[in-house]
Motif scaffolding. Structure first.
Motif, PDB file in Angstrom:
ATOM      1  N   ALA A  13     -11.743  -4.236 -49.364  1.00 14.11           N
ATOM      2  CA  ALA A  13     -12.429  -3.528 -50.447  1.00 14.11           C
ATOM      3  C   ALA A  13     -11.550  -3.399 -51.688  1.00 14.11           C
ATOM      4  O   ALA A  13     -12.063  -3.237 -52.799  1.00 14.11           O
ATOM      5  CB  ALA A  13     -12.853  -2.146 -49.964  1.00 14.11           C
ATOM      6  N   PHE A  14     -10.233  -3.515 -51.503  1.00 22.34           N
ATOM      7  CA  PHE A  14      -9.315  -3.226 -52.596  1.00 22.34           C
ATOM      8  C   PHE A  14      -8.397  -4.383 -52.974  1.00 22.34           C
ATOM      9  O   PHE A  14      -7.835  -4.379 -54.071  1.00 22.34           O
ATOM     10  CB  PHE A  14      -8.461  -2.000 -52.231  1.00 22.34           C
ATOM     11  N   ASP A  15      -8.232  -5.363 -52.090  1.00 23.48           N
ATOM     12  CA  ASP A  15      -7.240  -6.409 -52.324  1.00 23.48           C
ATOM     13  C   ASP A  15      -7.800  -7.786 -52.010  1.00 23.48           C
ATOM     14  O   ASP A  15      -8.704  -7.942 -51.176  1.00 23.48           O
ATOM     15  CB  ASP A  15      -5.998  -6.182 -51.444  1.00 23.48           C
ATOM     16  N   THR A  16      -7.207  -8.777 -52.671  1.00 20.98           N
ATOM     17  CA  THR A  16      -7.482 -10.185 -52.387  1.00 20.98           C
ATOM     18  C   THR A  16      -6.146 -10.914 -52.418  1.00 20.98           C
ATOM     19  O   THR A  16      -5.444 -10.895 -53.437  1.00 20.98           O
ATOM     20  CB  THR A  16      -8.429 -10.790 -53.438  1.00 20.98           C
ATOM     21  N   TYR A  17      -5.770 -11.515 -51.293  1.00 20.27           N
ATOM     22  CA  TYR A  17      -4.461 -12.161 -51.249  1.00 20.27           C
ATOM     23  C   TYR A  17      -4.407 -13.184 -50.117  1.00 20.27           C
ATOM     24  O   TYR A  17      -5.171 -13.115 -49.154  1.00 20.27           O
ATOM     25  CB  TYR A  17      -3.348 -11.125 -51.066  1.00 20.27           C
ATOM     26  N   LYS A  18      -3.485 -14.116 -50.231  1.00 21.05           N
ATOM     27  CA  LYS A  18      -3.278 -15.143 -49.209  1.00 21.05           C
ATOM     28  C   LYS A  18      -2.303 -14.614 -48.161  1.00 21.05           C
ATOM     29  O   LYS A  18      -1.231 -14.118 -48.498  1.00 21.05           O
ATOM     30  CB  LYS A  18      -2.707 -16.417 -49.828  1.00 21.05           C
ATOM     31  N   ALA A  19      -2.669 -14.716 -46.897  1.00 20.81           N
ATOM     32  CA  ALA A  19      -1.771 -14.316 -45.809  1.00 20.81           C
ATOM     33  C   ALA A  19      -2.375 -14.750 -44.482  1.00 20.81           C
ATOM     34  O   ALA A  19      -3.570 -15.059 -44.389  1.00 20.81           O
ATOM     35  CB  ALA A  19      -1.536 -12.808 -45.815  1.00 20.81           C
ATOM     36  N   ASP A  20      -1.535 -14.776 -43.461  1.00 16.62           N
ATOM     37  CA  ASP A  20      -1.988 -15.013 -42.088  1.00 16.62           C
ATOM     38  C   ASP A  20      -2.239 -13.670 -41.413  1.00 16.62           C
ATOM     39  O   ASP A  20      -1.648 -12.647 -41.778  1.00 16.62           O
ATOM     40  CB  ASP A  20      -0.934 -15.781 -41.295  1.00 16.62           C
ATOM     41  N   VAL A  21      -3.100 -13.681 -40.408  1.00 22.65           N
ATOM     42  CA  VAL A  21      -3.414 -12.475 -39.642  1.00 22.65           C
ATOM     43  C   VAL A  21      -3.133 -12.751 -38.170  1.00 22.65           C
ATOM     44  O   VAL A  21      -3.693 -13.683 -37.588  1.00 22.65           O
ATOM     45  CB  VAL A  21      -4.882 -12.052 -39.808  1.00 22.65           C
ATOM     46  N   ALA A  22      -2.258 -11.942 -37.572  1.00 24.93           N
ATOM     47  CA  ALA A  22      -1.931 -12.096 -36.153  1.00 24.93           C
ATOM     48  C   ALA A  22      -2.655 -11.029 -35.344  1.00 24.93           C
ATOM     49  O   ALA A  22      -2.711  -9.857 -35.728  1.00 24.93           O
ATOM     50  CB  ALA A  22      -0.423 -11.987 -35.933  1.00 24.93           C
ATOM     51  N   ILE A  23      -3.210 -11.471 -34.206  1.00 30.00           N
ATOM     52  CA  ILE A  23      -3.993 -10.598 -33.332  1.00 30.00           C
ATOM     53  C   ILE A  23      -3.366 -10.589 -31.945  1.00 30.00           C
ATOM     54  O   ILE A  23      -3.014 -11.650 -31.413  1.00 30.00           O
ATOM     55  CB  ILE A  23      -5.453 -11.096 -33.248  1.00 30.00           C
ATOM     56  N   GLU A  24      -3.233  -9.421 -31.396  1.00 27.31           N
ATOM     57  CA  GLU A  24      -2.805  -9.296 -30.008  1.00 27.31           C
ATOM     58  C   GLU A  24      -3.772  -8.352 -29.295  1.00 27.31           C
ATOM     59  O   GLU A  24      -3.976  -7.225 -29.739  1.00 27.31           O
ATOM     60  CB  GLU A  24      -1.378  -8.766 -29.917  1.00 27.31           C
ATOM     61  N   GLY A  25      -4.384  -8.825 -28.247  1.00 22.93           N
ATOM     62  CA  GLY A  25      -5.407  -8.035 -27.587  1.00 22.93           C
ATOM     63  C   GLY A  25      -6.570  -7.819 -28.532  1.00 22.93           C
ATOM     64  O   GLY A  25      -7.147  -8.763 -29.068  1.00 22.93           O
ATOM     65  N   GLU A  26      -6.881  -6.552 -28.791  1.00 19.24           N
ATOM     66  CA  GLU A  26      -8.030  -6.211 -29.630  1.00 19.24           C
ATOM     67  C   GLU A  26      -7.641  -5.779 -31.035  1.00 19.24           C
ATOM     68  O   GLU A  26      -8.501  -5.412 -31.826  1.00 19.24           O
ATOM     69  CB  GLU A  26      -8.831  -5.088 -28.955  1.00 19.24           C
ATOM     70  N   LYS A  27      -6.335  -5.866 -31.360  1.00 15.73           N
ATOM     71  CA  LYS A  27      -5.846  -5.291 -32.609  1.00 15.73           C
ATOM     72  C   LYS A  27      -5.174  -6.322 -33.521  1.00 15.73           C
ATOM     73  O   LYS A  27      -4.629  -7.328 -33.056  1.00 15.73           O
ATOM     74  CB  LYS A  27      -4.821  -4.187 -32.307  1.00 15.73           C
ATOM     75  N   VAL A  28      -5.191  -6.022 -34.804  1.00 13.85           N
ATOM     76  CA  VAL A  28      -4.366  -6.748 -35.772  1.00 13.85           C
ATOM     77  C   VAL A  28      -2.947  -6.203 -35.654  1.00 13.85           C
ATOM     78  O   VAL A  28      -2.741  -4.980 -35.750  1.00 13.85           O
ATOM     79  CB  VAL A  28      -4.895  -6.545 -37.205  1.00 13.85           C
ATOM     80  N   VAL A  29      -1.983  -7.087 -35.431  1.00 10.76           N
ATOM     81  CA  VAL A  29      -0.601  -6.623 -35.223  1.00 10.76           C
ATOM     82  C   VAL A  29       0.357  -7.066 -36.322  1.00 10.76           C
ATOM     83  O   VAL A  29       1.461  -6.535 -36.434  1.00 10.76           O
ATOM     84  CB  VAL A  29      -0.059  -7.091 -33.849  1.00 10.76           C
ATOM     85  N   MET A  30      -0.066  -8.034 -37.150  1.00 12.07           N
ATOM     86  CA  MET A  30       0.805  -8.476 -38.230  1.00 12.07           C
ATOM     87  C   MET A  30      -0.019  -9.169 -39.304  1.00 12.07           C
ATOM     88  O   MET A  30      -0.969  -9.889 -39.008  1.00 12.07           O
ATOM     89  CB  MET A  30       1.883  -9.456 -37.708  1.00 12.07           C
ATOM     90  N   ILE A  31       0.346  -8.907 -40.554  1.00 14.64           N
ATOM     91  CA  ILE A  31      -0.232  -9.624 -41.696  1.00 14.64           C
ATOM     92  C   ILE A  31       0.946 -10.070 -42.549  1.00 14.64           C
ATOM     93  O   ILE A  31       1.713  -9.242 -43.054  1.00 14.64           O
ATOM     94  CB  ILE A  31      -1.176  -8.733 -42.511  1.00 14.64           C
TER      95      ILE A  31
END
Length: 455
Positions: A13-31
């Motif tokens: 809702a507030f940002d637009t940027y290039k990055a990877d998203v890491a998922i572990e189990g059911e959660k986002v753990v790193m951006i």
């Protein structure tokens, strides 16, 4: 890490940027940029957008109404939701006479729990406000149900509450931290106008609209806002569809009152002219689509920030059931489909430049999550949030058809709609539930959300 979404553009809702998203189990753990884990499944989002999953805060699945039951079961409705990028569904549980709030929710949950393909929550519609029910509000909020609905209409169907009951609900809701939602239309005017049209032999779908036109909804909007302002209580108006109501919402918000307005894609795309069509009965819902001035006012409300959320009021019926009212609009079951179309439609409008992608995320994901007590787990992409993620291809051309939808309904009011961009992949709590046109989820995956009370 289990999965890494790489090479995409994250839009919140507030940002637009290039990055990877890491998922572990059911959660986002790193951006971060260039996340590496040789054991993780890689999801390539090159030239695509990474968005939080949408929340549809207004649906009616398996709902008894008009002599039948809405066509989508909890399985079908949540399956369609997943395929449309909706990762959380709010359904309305209608209180029966003599029933408690938690009892109402548990009764519906027995249907929903084994079927739900994405996460879900309930609003309980208060139809029988006894002292015991009023005293149960706090226990219901503690149970995880932090929103209730009242109907200012459907008197004959036994759903309507009077102004006194509505005010009691508003006051108690504020006291216990619950949001109160209202369906605002004037039933007496509807009944009067309907009776006049039937006597005159005016029975087509066009007279469904004329029986409950702009001023019939606006009067109830004004009354509901008046009570909320007088009592200094928050208020959420569902499926706002008229210009004057929009103006009253803006006025109240400008005065500093906590008033939220929800509108629906059908009001943003169609006008009352659809009721003149030969298949106009398929578009019958309440409130009905209104004139062009009202549609323009809703889009202006989106631009100004006075529309808080987009939801669908998804309550479809089969075409043969709609045909019951071919010669009498009062016999048409009220409701349209939209749970699979909301996010793609709004994102397509952003892709065409009508609003920003950030604003779409705010309307369809972040705001409903905040208003209804399930942020920050839902409604954003952040470390620690649920991995409810949509990968959107802005370059894909898509034409809506009954044949490429995933509901159990035998038609769609969106037939032939051409969209610029479409959803490529949906993840629900880290699990891929939709990819490249195919549903990959399973019934029973969705969890009941225990929501937080309002501060």
């Amino acid at each position: 890490m289990d999965k890494i979404i790489k090479n995409g553009t994250i839009i919140t809702a507030f940002d637009t940027y290039k990055a990877d998203v890491a998922i572990e189990g059911e959660k986002v753990v790193m951006i971060a940029n260039n996340i590496v884990d040789d054991k993780a499944e890689i999801i390539d989002a090159s030239d695509k957008y990474i968005l939080p999953g949408a929340l549809d805060a207004h649906t009616h699945l398996e709902m008894p109404f008009g002599g039948t039951i809405s066509s989508d079961s909890y399985e079908a409705g949540t399956r369609a939701a997943a395929c449309g990028g909706v990762t959380t569904v709010f359904d309305f549980a209608l209180q029966q006479k003599g029933e408690g709030i938690i009892q109402t929710a548990k009764r519906r949950n027995e249907l929903c729990e084994p079927q739900a393909c994405v996460d879900y929550a309930f609003h309980v519609a208060i139809t029988d406000l006894t002292t015991e029910v009023l005293n149960e509000f706090k226990a219901a909020v503690d149970f995880g149900i932090s929103s209730f609905k009242v109907f200012m209409v459907y008197k004959k169907e036994g759903l309507m509450v009077d102004d006194g009951v509505m005010c009691k609900v508003l006051k108690k809701g504020k006291e216990v931290g619950a949001m109160i939602a209202v369906h605002a239309e004037n039933p007496d005017l509807i009944d009067m106008r309907t009776e006049e049209f039937l006597i005159e032999g005016k029975t087509s779908a066009w007279y469904h609209y004329l029986s409950r036109p702009e001023f019939v909804e606006a009067e109830a909007d004004i009354r509901a806002i008046h009570w909320a302002k007088s009592l200094n209580t928050p208020l959420y108006i569902v499926h706002l569809a008229n210009k004057q109501g929009m103006e009253e919402v803006k006025k109240a918000r400008d005065e500093g009152y906590e008033i939220y307005a929800e509108t629906c894609p059908q009001y943003l795309h169609f006008t009352s002219d659809v009721y003149k069509r030969e298949d106009g009965r398929n578009f019958v819902c309440s409130p009905p689509m209104k004139g062009q001035e009202s549609q323009d006012a809703l889009w202006q409300g989106i631009k100004s920030g006075d529309i808080a959320t987009i939801a669908t009021d998804h309550c479809p019926f089969q075409s043969y059931e709609k045909d019951w009212g071919k010669d009498d609009f009062t016999k048409i079951p009220n409701g349209c489909m939209g749970i699979e179309n909301m996010y793609p439609y709004m994102l397509s409008e952003a892709n065409k430049g009508r609003l920003s992608f950030n604003r779409v995320v705010e309307l369809c994901s972040t705001n409903p999550a905040k208003i209804y007590g399930c942020a920050p787990e839902k409604g954003t992409i952040a470390v620690g949030s649920d991995a409810d993620i949509v990968i959107y291809d802005p370059n894909k051309e898509f034409t809506v058809s009954k044949d490429n939808m995933h509901s159990d309904v035998d038609h769609t009011i969106w037939e032939g709609l051409k969209l610029k961009g479409y959803i490529d992949t949906t993840l629900s709590r880290g699990r891929i539930v939709f990819k490249e046109g195919e549903f990959l989820g399973q019934p029973g995956w969705g969890k009941f959300l225990k929501r937080k009370p309002r501060a």
